[in-house]
Motif scaffolding. Structure first.
Motif, PDB file in Angstrom:
ATOM      1  N   SER A  40       0.836  -1.199   0.000  1.00  0.00           N
ATOM      2  CA  SER A  40       0.000   0.000   0.000  1.00  0.00           C
ATOM      3  C   SER A  40       0.869   1.248   0.000  1.00  0.00           C
ATOM      4  CB  SER A  40      -0.920  -0.003   1.227  1.00  0.00           C
ATOM      5  OG  SER A  40      -1.722   1.162   1.259  1.00  0.00           O
ATOM      6  N   CYS A  41       1.930   1.241   0.793  1.00  0.00           N
ATOM      7  CA  CYS A  41       2.868   2.366   0.807  1.00  0.00           C
ATOM      8  C   CYS A  41       3.570   2.525  -0.538  1.00  0.00           C
ATOM      9  CB  CYS A  41       3.899   2.173   1.916  1.00  0.00           C
ATOM     10  SG  CYS A  41       3.222   2.224   3.592  1.00  0.00           S
ATOM     11  N   LEU A  42       3.947   1.402  -1.148  1.00  0.00           N
ATOM     12  CA  LEU A  42       4.585   1.453  -2.468  1.00  0.00           C
ATOM     13  C   LEU A  42       3.626   1.999  -3.523  1.00  0.00           C
ATOM     14  CD1 LEU A  42       6.518  -1.958  -2.462  1.00  0.00           C
ATOM     15  CD2 LEU A  42       7.501   0.335  -2.253  1.00  0.00           C
ATOM     16  N   ALA A  43       2.355   1.601  -3.441  1.00  0.00           N
ATOM     17  CA  ALA A  43       1.347   2.111  -4.375  1.00  0.00           C
ATOM     18  C   ALA A  43       1.167   3.614  -4.199  1.00  0.00           C
ATOM     19  CB  ALA A  43       0.016   1.388  -4.166  1.00  0.00           C
ATOM     20  N   THR A  44       1.171   4.072  -2.950  1.00  0.00           N
ATOM     21  CA  THR A  44       1.058   5.505  -2.672  1.00  0.00           C
ATOM     22  C   THR A  44       2.202   6.272  -3.328  1.00  0.00           C
ATOM     23  OG1 THR A  44       0.006   5.042  -0.532  1.00  0.00           O
ATOM     24  CG2 THR A  44       0.911   7.252  -0.864  1.00  0.00           C
ATOM     25  N   ILE A  45       3.414   5.765  -3.171  1.00  0.00           N
ATOM     26  CA  ILE A  45       4.590   6.413  -3.768  1.00  0.00           C
ATOM     27  C   ILE A  45       4.474   6.435  -5.292  1.00  0.00           C
ATOM     28  CG2 ILE A  45       7.092   6.229  -4.098  1.00  0.00           C
ATOM     29  CD1 ILE A  45       7.222   4.998  -1.271  1.00  0.00           C
ATOM     30  N   ALA A  46       3.998   5.325  -5.862  1.00  0.00           N
ATOM     31  CA  ALA A  46       3.857   5.245  -7.325  1.00  0.00           C
ATOM     32  C   ALA A  46       2.835   6.263  -7.835  1.00  0.00           C
ATOM     33  CB  ALA A  46       3.441   3.828  -7.723  1.00  0.00           C
ATOM     34  N   TYR A  47       1.711   6.394  -7.134  1.00  0.00           N
ATOM     35  CA  TYR A  47       0.684   7.353  -7.577  1.00  0.00           C
ATOM     36  C   TYR A  47       1.148   8.792  -7.404  1.00  0.00           C
ATOM     37  CZ  TYR A  47      -2.848   3.739  -8.301  1.00  0.00           C
ATOM     38  OH  TYR A  47      -3.557   2.655  -8.774  1.00  0.00           O
ATOM     39  N   ILE A  48       1.855   9.074  -6.322  1.00  0.00           N
ATOM     40  CA  ILE A  48       2.398  10.422  -6.136  1.00  0.00           C
ATOM     41  C   ILE A  48       3.402  10.750  -7.241  1.00  0.00           C
ATOM     42  CG2 ILE A  48       3.857  11.845  -4.642  1.00  0.00           C
ATOM     43  CD1 ILE A  48       2.573  10.458  -2.245  1.00  0.00           C
ATOM     44  N   THR A  49       4.193   9.751  -7.615  1.00  0.00           N
ATOM     45  CA  THR A  49       5.148   9.937  -8.713  1.00  0.00           C
ATOM     46  C   THR A  49       4.423  10.210 -10.027  1.00  0.00           C
ATOM     47  OG1 THR A  49       6.694   8.419  -7.614  1.00  0.00           O
ATOM     48  CG2 THR A  49       7.083   8.897  -9.946  1.00  0.00           C
ATOM     49  N   GLU A  50       3.321   9.486 -10.271  1.00  0.00           N
ATOM     50  CA  GLU A  50       2.538   9.705 -11.494  1.00  0.00           C
ATOM     51  C   GLU A  50       1.984  11.127 -11.544  1.00  0.00           C
ATOM     52  OE1 GLU A  50      -1.529   8.151 -13.747  1.00  0.00           O
ATOM     53  OE2 GLU A  50      -0.648   6.927 -12.140  1.00  0.00           O
ATOM     54  N   VAL A  51       1.466  11.602 -10.409  1.00  0.00           N
ATOM     55  CA  VAL A  51       0.948  12.974 -10.357  1.00  0.00           C
ATOM     56  C   VAL A  51       2.064  13.970 -10.619  1.00  0.00           C
ATOM     57  CG1 VAL A  51      -0.087  14.728  -8.863  1.00  0.00           C
ATOM     58  CG2 VAL A  51      -0.964  12.389  -8.816  1.00  0.00           C
ATOM     59  N   SER A  52       3.231  13.716 -10.042  1.00  0.00           N
ATOM     60  CA  SER A  52       4.374  14.618 -10.228  1.00  0.00           C
ATOM     61  C   SER A  52       4.802  14.673 -11.691  1.00  0.00           C
ATOM     62  CB  SER A  52       5.539  14.150  -9.351  1.00  0.00           C
ATOM     63  OG  SER A  52       6.669  14.958  -9.542  1.00  0.00           O
ATOM     64  N   ILE A  53       4.761  13.518 -12.363  1.00  0.00           N
ATOM     65  CA  ILE A  53       5.146  13.469 -13.783  1.00  0.00           C
ATOM     66  C   ILE A  53       4.099  14.154 -14.661  1.00  0.00           C
ATOM     67  CG2 ILE A  53       5.546  11.932 -15.739  1.00  0.00           C
ATOM     68  CD1 ILE A  53       6.707   9.900 -13.769  1.00  0.00           C
ATOM     69  N   SER A  54       2.829  13.993 -14.318  1.00  0.00           N
ATOM     70  CA  SER A  54       1.732  14.445 -15.185  1.00  0.00           C
ATOM     71  C   SER A  54       1.343  15.902 -14.979  1.00  0.00           C
ATOM     72  CB  SER A  54       0.491  13.569 -14.948  1.00  0.00           C
ATOM     73  OG  SER A  54       0.781  12.206 -15.165  1.00  0.00           O
ATOM     74  N   LYS A  55       1.679  16.490 -13.839  1.00  0.00           N
ATOM     75  CA  LYS A  55       1.204  17.851 -13.552  1.00  0.00           C
ATOM     76  C   LYS A  55       1.800  18.841 -14.541  1.00  0.00           C
ATOM     77  CE  LYS A  55       4.784  19.207 -10.220  1.00  0.00           C
ATOM     78  NZ  LYS A  55       5.048  19.650  -8.833  1.00  0.00           N
ATOM     79  N   ALA A  56       1.082  19.956 -14.713  1.00  0.00           N
ATOM     80  CA  ALA A  56       1.495  20.980 -15.676  1.00  0.00           C
ATOM     81  C   ALA A  56       2.762  21.681 -15.223  1.00  0.00           C
ATOM     82  CB  ALA A  56       0.372  21.993 -15.862  1.00  0.00           C
ATOM     83  N   ARG A  57       3.649  21.943 -16.168  1.00  0.00           N
ATOM     84  CA  ARG A  57       4.858  22.701 -15.906  1.00  0.00           C
ATOM     85  C   ARG A  57       4.631  24.175 -16.272  1.00  0.00           C
ATOM     86  NH1 ARG A  57       5.308  18.262 -14.237  1.00  0.00           N
ATOM     87  NH2 ARG A  57       7.144  16.917 -14.175  1.00  0.00           N
ATOM     88  N   PRO A  58       5.402  25.091 -15.732  1.00  0.00           N
ATOM     89  CA  PRO A  58       5.232  26.512 -16.069  1.00  0.00           C
ATOM     90  C   PRO A  58       5.308  26.745 -17.573  1.00  0.00           C
ATOM     91  CG  PRO A  58       6.714  26.276 -14.185  1.00  0.00           C
ATOM     92  CD  PRO A  58       6.457  24.890 -14.701  1.00  0.00           C
ATOM     93  N   GLY A  59       4.300  27.430 -18.101  1.00  0.00           N
ATOM     94  CA  GLY A  59       4.254  27.724 -19.523  1.00  0.00           C
ATOM     95  C   GLY A  59       3.663  26.625 -20.375  1.00  0.00           C
ATOM     96  N   GLU A  60       3.356  25.485 -19.784  1.00  0.00           N
ATOM     97  CA  GLU A  60       2.822  24.353 -20.543  1.00  0.00           C
ATOM     98  C   GLU A  60       1.302  24.449 -20.622  1.00  0.00           C
ATOM     99  OE1 GLU A  60       2.669  19.427 -20.229  1.00  0.00           O
ATOM    100  OE2 GLU A  60       3.766  20.628 -18.759  1.00  0.00           O
TER     101      GLU A  60
END
Length: 293
Positions: free
Chosen positions: A119-139
């Motif tokens: 469950s902790c590993l899944a949490t880390i994976a989903y947080i990583t996915e959000v970090s990768i997918s979130k909008a970057r400045p100017g995007e």
């Protein structure tokens, strides 16, 4: 139907989240011997996260994004954020109820430990996915990939946790002031959820007023409402002059899980957390209005 498979950090992160959430609920169901209520919630968190991630994975695998009835700029990251919060809550609640003070057979305890770890590993994976997918400045990205969109997800999730703690047993029926706090939680939750649904369904253009101005106006209203609830809830629960109890009852030490006093304290903390989230939301939404102008 062509299969589209492009190796990327986002793909492998989703695959990891899919496997971790699957292992978490599979092991818990197989040998965890969970009781109803809390156990059902944890299973739901993992199973829901697994099912949604599998859906997103299959849609992108077969290139069906354009045929999906939702905005694919907004849906995957919205779901990933909810899945991260669900798995995080399960990672906290599950060991508190099923590992803390556990005296059952060691085999059952081992199954529960494995579920907690994954469950902790899944949490880390989903947080990583959000970090990768979130909008970057100017995007150029969907609203839900921006900071205000992600804050909306967190606001609704925190409100749902408040509803869980405040309703069993009912903690808001002793005074009209506490009922006011409950109405604050409900109003803000409904409006935030409606904004998320409008974005996922790409219906923001159907509103008879500018969406950005509506966001900033609503954020200001929510900040005022949550500020009042942050002050009122502790006063009428922990101040003896208003019928509260500032000292933790002795029976809370022997109760399984959280007693009523503990739940009132949790609601107080979560109310303050949501106030901070809405305040950050107001700052970002105000900037959005000025940038648009």
């Amino acid at each position: 139907m062509a299969v589209v498979l492009h190796s990327s950090p986002l793909l492998w992160t989703r695959l990891a989240a899919l496997i971790f959430s699957c292992v978490a609920f599979s092991v818990a169901v197989h040998g965890g011997r969970l009781f109803h209520g809390t156990g059902d919630w944890c299973i739901f968190c993992w199973a829901f996260s697994f099912a949604g991630t599998l859906l997103v994975f299959l849609v992108e695998l077969f290139g069906l994004q354009t045929r999906a009835p939702v905005s694919w700029k907004n849906f995957p990251i919205t779901f990933a954020c909810y899945a991260a919060l669900l798995c995080l809550s399960a990672s906290i609640i599950f060991p508190l109820y099923f590992l803390k003070g556990s005296s059952g057979p060691s085999e059952i305890r081992d199954y529960r430990i494995v579920s907690t770890v994954f469950s902790c590993l899944a949490t880390i994976a989903y947080i990583t996915e959000v970090s990768i997918s979130k909008a970057r400045p100017g995007e150029v990205a969907g609203y839900m990939a921006t900071a205000p969109g992600l804050l909306k997800v967190c606001e609704t999730f925190v409100a749902c946790i408040i509803f869980v703690f405040i309703s069993e047993p009912v903690l808001y029926d002793r005074h009209d002031a506490l009922k006011y706090c409950m109405s604050v939680y409900c109003i803000c939750f409904i409006l935030s959820a409606a904004i998320i649904l409008l974005c996922i369904g790409e219906c923001t253009g159907c509103l008879p007023f500018p969406f950005a101005r509506f966001l900033s106006g609503y954020a200001l209203l929510a900040v005022v409402l949550y500020l009042s609830a942050t002050i009122i809830w502790p006063i009428f629960n922990f101040d003896p002059k208003n019928g509260g109890n500032k000292d933790r009852p002795y029976n809370c030490n022997t109760a399984q899980g959280l007693c009523s006093w503990d739940k009132c304290m949790v609601v107080s903390v979560l109310t303050a957390v949501n106030f901070i989230l809405y305040l950050a939301d107001l700052i970002y939404s105000t900037r959005l209005v000025f940038v648009s102008a």
